[in-house]
Each structure stands twice: as structure tokens, then as C-alpha cells.
Write a protein that holds these residues in place. Sequence first.
Motif, PDB file in Angstrom:
ATOM      1  N   GLU A  54       0.830  -1.207   0.000  1.00  0.00           N
ATOM      2  CA  GLU A  54       0.000   0.000   0.000  1.00  0.00           C
ATOM      3  C   GLU A  54       0.861   1.253   0.000  1.00  0.00           C
ATOM      4  O   GLU A  54       0.557   2.225  -0.690  1.00  0.00           O
ATOM      5  CB  GLU A  54      -0.935  -0.001   1.213  1.00  0.00           C
ATOM      6  N   GLU A  55       1.944   1.236   0.761  1.00  0.00           N
ATOM      7  CA  GLU A  55       2.850   2.390   0.837  1.00  0.00           C
ATOM      8  C   GLU A  55       3.609   2.587  -0.471  1.00  0.00           C
ATOM      9  O   GLU A  55       3.749   3.715  -0.940  1.00  0.00           O
ATOM     10  CB  GLU A  55       3.846   2.199   1.977  1.00  0.00           C
ATOM     11  N   ARG A  56       4.120   1.503  -1.044  1.00  0.00           N
ATOM     12  CA  ARG A  56       4.964   1.625  -2.241  1.00  0.00           C
ATOM     13  C   ARG A  56       4.233   2.199  -3.440  1.00  0.00           C
ATOM     14  O   ARG A  56       4.809   2.974  -4.195  1.00  0.00           O
ATOM     15  CB  ARG A  56       5.583   0.274  -2.586  1.00  0.00           C
ATOM     16  N   ILE A  57       2.982   1.840  -3.644  1.00  0.00           N
ATOM     17  CA  ILE A  57       2.279   2.343  -4.824  1.00  0.00           C
ATOM     18  C   ILE A  57       2.000   3.845  -4.731  1.00  0.00           C
ATOM     19  O   ILE A  57       1.709   4.476  -5.742  1.00  0.00           O
ATOM     20  CB  ILE A  57       0.972   1.569  -5.112  1.00  0.00           C
ATOM     21  N   ALA A  66       0.680  -0.808 -11.007  1.00  0.00           N
ATOM     22  CA  ALA A  66      -0.323  -1.201 -10.011  1.00  0.00           C
ATOM     23  C   ALA A  66      -0.983   0.008  -9.361  1.00  0.00           C
ATOM     24  O   ALA A  66      -0.331   1.013  -9.081  1.00  0.00           O
ATOM     25  CB  ALA A  66       0.330  -2.068  -8.944  1.00  0.00           C
ATOM     26  N   ALA A  67      -2.281  -0.130  -9.116  1.00  0.00           N
ATOM     27  CA  ALA A  67      -3.045   0.921  -8.443  1.00  0.00           C
ATOM     28  C   ALA A  67      -3.534   0.474  -7.065  1.00  0.00           C
ATOM     29  O   ALA A  67      -4.029   1.280  -6.294  1.00  0.00           O
ATOM     30  CB  ALA A  67      -4.228   1.339  -9.305  1.00  0.00           C
ATOM     31  N   THR A  68      -3.404  -0.819  -6.764  1.00  0.00           N
ATOM     32  CA  THR A  68      -3.811  -1.349  -5.464  1.00  0.00           C
ATOM     33  C   THR A  68      -2.683  -2.219  -4.904  1.00  0.00           C
ATOM     34  O   THR A  68      -1.787  -2.639  -5.650  1.00  0.00           O
ATOM     35  CB  THR A  68      -5.079  -2.221  -5.565  1.00  0.00           C
ATOM     36  N   ALA A  69      -2.762  -2.494  -3.615  1.00  0.00           N
ATOM     37  CA  ALA A  69      -1.750  -3.352  -2.989  1.00  0.00           C
ATOM     38  C   ALA A  69      -1.730  -4.736  -3.628  1.00  0.00           C
ATOM     39  O   ALA A  69      -0.662  -5.299  -3.888  1.00  0.00           O
ATOM     40  CB  ALA A  69      -2.009  -3.453  -1.489  1.00  0.00           C
ATOM     41  N   GLY A  70      -2.905  -5.294  -3.909  1.00  0.00           N
ATOM     42  CA  GLY A  70      -2.979  -6.608  -4.539  1.00  0.00           C
ATOM     43  C   GLY A  70      -2.356  -6.608  -5.921  1.00  0.00           C
ATOM     44  O   GLY A  70      -1.635  -7.544  -6.295  1.00  0.00           O
ATOM     45  N   GLU A 116      -0.533 -10.029   5.352  1.00  0.00           N
ATOM     46  CA  GLU A 116       0.631  -9.664   6.171  1.00  0.00           C
ATOM     47  C   GLU A 116       0.625  -8.152   6.396  1.00  0.00           C
ATOM     48  O   GLU A 116       1.015  -7.396   5.518  1.00  0.00           O
ATOM     49  CB  GLU A 116       1.926 -10.098   5.482  1.00  0.00           C
ATOM     50  N   LYS A 117       0.155  -7.726   7.523  1.00  0.00           N
ATOM     51  CA  LYS A 117       0.047  -6.274   7.812  1.00  0.00           C
ATOM     52  C   LYS A 117       0.954  -5.860   8.939  1.00  0.00           C
ATOM     53  O   LYS A 117       1.287  -6.454   9.827  1.00  0.00           O
ATOM     54  CB  LYS A 117      -1.391  -5.897   8.160  1.00  0.00           C
TER      55      LYS A 117
END
Length: 117
Positions: A54-57, A66-70, A116-117
Motif C-alpha cells: 500500500e505504501e509503495r504504490i 499497479a493501483a492497489t496493494a494486490g 501480512e500487515k
Amino acid sequence: MPAASDDSTKLAEQVAAGLRVFRGQYCGVCHVLDTAGTAGTFGPTHNGMGATAEERIKQAAFTGQAATAGEYILESLVDPNIYIAPGFERTRFPMPAYTHLSEEELNALVQMLLKEK
């Protein structure tokens, strides 16, 4: 209410399958993942990967699509050179593309790593 229970059961099964794929593909040789009991030394940790993705994107230096963590995790699995995690640009053991995995296996890995959070 049964739909929520069915959804949570399906997600739990995917996460368990993702852990089996992680172990079966020897991802832990390179990546630390406490959930899998691995202590890899060549790649970035996968502890907290859902939050990290989430942080990297959102970072200006992110070069992926990518626009989402997934989507980030999936992209990292099938096209790892699109964005290389900071600090691993010059590793002797670059991340291989896991294009040989089935869609089901890839989705399972993504779901497991998202947890994994």
C-alpha cells in the motif's frame, strides 16, 4: 449471513494455499516471512507486505502500473523488474518472474501476502 461465512472460509483457504505455494516455490530462501517460518537473506522481507505494498504504490519513485496493494504484489510476482524494492537494486540474486504459476496459485500468493500487515 452465510455469504460472509463462505467468503471468509474461501479467503482462509486461499491464504493457506498461498502459504503452501510460498513454501513450495522456496520463496523463503530469499524472503523473511515469520508466518512461513522463513529467514531469507537475499530479498526484502515479506513481513508486513500488505502494508508495504500500500505504501509503495503511493511513492513518487514507484515505477510499476499497479493501483492497489494486490495489483502491486501480483505485478511483483509476474514482472519483478518493473519496480525493484529500495535497497535491492543491485542484488546478486534478482527476483525471477513467476509466470509459470497458475492464476489460482498467483491469486493465493497475493491473498496470503496481503494478509501480512
